[in-house]
Scaffold this motif. Sequence first.
Motif, short mmCIF file in Angstrom:
data_model
loop_
_atom_site.label_atom_id
_atom_site.label_comp_id
_atom_site.label_asym_id
_atom_site.label_seq_id
_atom_site.Cartn_x
_atom_site.Cartn_y
_atom_site.Cartn_z
N THR A 82 -11.86 -0.83 -1.01
CA THR A 82 -12.07 -2.10 -0.32
C THR A 82 -10.72 -2.73 0.01
OG1 THR A 82 -14.14 -2.48 -1.51
CG2 THR A 82 -13.13 -4.38 -0.44
N ALA A 83 -10.45 -2.92 1.29
CA ALA A 83 -9.23 -3.61 1.71
C ALA A 83 -9.46 -5.12 1.65
CB ALA A 83 -8.86 -3.20 3.12
N HIS A 84 -8.48 -5.85 1.14
CA HIS A 84 -8.58 -7.31 1.06
C HIS A 84 -7.97 -8.00 2.29
CE1 HIS A 84 -10.09 -6.75 -2.90
NE2 HIS A 84 -8.94 -6.32 -3.39
N ASN A 85 -7.04 -7.30 2.95
CA ASN A 85 -6.39 -7.87 4.13
C ASN A 85 -5.70 -6.75 4.90
OD1 ASN A 85 -3.78 -7.43 2.83
ND2 ASN A 85 -4.29 -9.20 1.57
N ARG A 86 -4.99 -7.09 5.95
CA ARG A 86 -4.32 -6.09 6.78
C ARG A 86 -2.95 -5.69 6.25
NH1 ARG A 86 -7.10 -9.43 10.26
NH2 ARG A 86 -8.44 -8.37 11.76
N GLN A 87 -2.44 -6.36 5.23
CA GLN A 87 -1.07 -6.13 4.78
C GLN A 87 -0.82 -4.68 4.40
OE1 GLN A 87 0.07 -9.48 5.92
NE2 GLN A 87 1.58 -8.67 4.48
N GLY A 88 -1.78 -4.06 3.70
CA GLY A 88 -1.58 -2.68 3.26
C GLY A 88 -1.49 -1.71 4.41
N PHE A 89 -2.33 -1.92 5.43
CA PHE A 89 -2.28 -1.05 6.61
C PHE A 89 -0.94 -1.22 7.34
CE2 PHE A 89 -6.79 -2.67 6.45
CZ PHE A 89 -7.33 -1.54 5.82
N ALA A 90 -0.52 -2.46 7.48
CA ALA A 90 0.70 -2.74 8.23
C ALA A 90 1.93 -2.21 7.51
CB ALA A 90 0.83 -4.25 8.45
N LEU A 91 2.00 -2.39 6.20
CA LEU A 91 3.14 -1.88 5.44
C LEU A 91 3.20 -0.36 5.55
CD1 LEU A 91 5.51 -2.14 3.53
CD2 LEU A 91 3.88 -2.17 1.61
#
Length: 238
Positions: free
Chosen positions: A205-214
């Motif tokens: 479960t992704a909580h926000n876009r930060q992980g994808f962007a990093l």
Amino acid sequence: MKVALIGYGKMGKTIEQILIEREHEVVLIIDKENAADLTSANLQKADVAIEFSNPESAVHNMMACFEAGTPVVCGSTGWLARKQEVEAACTSSNAGLIYASNFSLGVNLFFELNRYLAKLMHPHTSYDVSLTEIHHTAKLDAPSGTAISLAEQVLETYTEKKGWVNNTDSNPEALAIESLRIDPAPGTHTITYRSAVDDIAITHTAHNRQGFALGAVLAAEFLAGKKGIYNMRQVLGL
């Protein structure tokens, strides 16, 4: 590192923020309002391009990067029917490419877990496997690219299944993917092994876009100055 951003929606803006935090320079931003600025001269100002646009534009944008000799990290999904064509163009242009259905570190670790669990479960024929993915209502493609990647990983082991289908029909010969669109979910993926007596499931479960962007920025840092086709397993050393 000098970066061209192709696609300036929510993801593009998050990537820009991380690039600035990591002291990189954004030298070109392309969005639908200035698509004509996607020229070789402009792209050549960048060490690498990061492409997060839409299924209709992604292939054109990558081809422009190949022509300019600018390595490109692509996170757009929904264009994979032309993947072979794109990879052939990259190779013939002696260009650089990383495509991933999902750049998140957590998701790429989840991919490894998915492969392992499929091998563990396959001999136990009382269990059948299915996938569910949940995204926000602005998500343009279904199933998600990440869900397709997960399904293809399962099918590497479950070779008796004849591909995947994007519905929940009880067809034992296909791997079912259920796609739900619910705001504001940035992305949830679940693989379930179900028998008459119990279920075994793994979920990311992704909580926000930060992980994808990093992850996309890490991929760009890896790809800058390189030629050839790479993947996130290589970027992350998995």
